[in-house]
Design a protein around this motif. Structure first.
Motif, short mmCIF file in Angstrom:
data_model
loop_
_atom_site.label_atom_id
_atom_site.label_comp_id
_atom_site.label_asym_id
_atom_site.label_seq_id
_atom_site.Cartn_x
_atom_site.Cartn_y
_atom_site.Cartn_z
N THR A 145 0.83 -1.21 0.00
CA THR A 145 0.00 0.00 0.00
C THR A 145 0.87 1.26 0.00
OG1 THR A 145 -0.30 -0.10 2.41
CG2 THR A 145 -2.03 -1.09 1.04
N ASP A 152 1.31 7.01 -6.47
CA ASP A 152 0.02 7.66 -6.68
C ASP A 152 -0.87 6.85 -7.63
OD1 ASP A 152 -1.86 9.66 -6.21
OD2 ASP A 152 -1.23 10.82 -7.97
N PRO A 154 -3.91 3.49 -7.67
CA PRO A 154 -4.87 2.78 -6.80
C PRO A 154 -4.44 1.34 -6.52
CG PRO A 154 -5.71 2.93 -9.04
CD PRO A 154 -4.43 3.72 -9.02
N ASP A 156 -6.52 -2.21 -5.84
CA ASP A 156 -7.77 -2.97 -5.78
C ASP A 156 -7.47 -4.29 -5.11
OD1 ASP A 156 -9.30 -1.05 -7.21
OD2 ASP A 156 -8.47 -1.82 -9.09
#
Length: 184
Positions: A145, A152, A154, A156
């Protein structure tokens, strides 16, 4: 330079002092197996598999070496055949004497930057990193993470393999972390 490569290099974590990043060699297989065994968290593969990994997937894996050239950490990975823009990170481990110095993050950044550079002339650029993490493995959760945050992009998450998929029983589910896309 592709946008993905520029993004990965811009946020590159520096290697801790006295250590260097390198491609693994077959001769590193035994040390990598010992580091994996001693991690206490990884599913330990056969020693033979680490030798093969160092031979066949050296371009998508990385080893950290101390001043004497000995492996003190590693990441094994591969590019998904069905998704050639995706680097799958198989295992990450750091020798206990070198933990807490940002080594795993530096290896992950360095490996992804190297794979992005290697794929720069390929038809498909590196655009994602995937890994699986068992619930409760907070070190791996933080590593991946924070990697996504540095770049920068995401993250999922979804269950890739639930507990019932494992024939030996007692295995926690494997949660797929899909990180990216880069450079969009």
């Amino acid at each position: 330079m592709t946008a993905a490569r520029a993004d990965l290099q811009e946020q590159f974590r520096e290697m801790p002092a006295g250590l260097r990043m390198d491609r693994p060699e077959v001769a590193d297989g035994a040390a990598i197996w010992r580091i994996a065994r001693d991690s206490g968290t990884l599913d330990l593969n056969s020693s033979y598999s680490y030798l093969l990994w160092c031979r066949d997937f050296a371009d998508t894996s990385v080893v950290a070496r101390d001043g004497n050239g000995q492996p003190v950490g590693f990441i094994t990975g591969y590019v998904r055949p069905a998704h050639p823009g995706t680097l799958v990170v198989w295992q990450v481990a750091v020798d206990s004497a070198h933990r807490g110095r940002g080594l795993a993050a530096a290896l992950l950044d360095g490996l992804t930057a190297r794979v992005a550079a290697d794929l720069a002339s390929a038809p498909v650029a590196l655009n994602r990193v995937e890994t699986t993490i068992t619930p409760g493995n907070t070190a791996s959760e933080r590593l991946f993470t924070s990697f996504a945050a540095r770049h920068d992009v995401p993250v999922d998450r979804e269950v890739l393999f639930d507990s019932g998929a494992f024939p030996d029983g007692g295995h926690a589910p494997e949660i797929l972390y899909r990180i990216g896309p880069f450079g969009t």
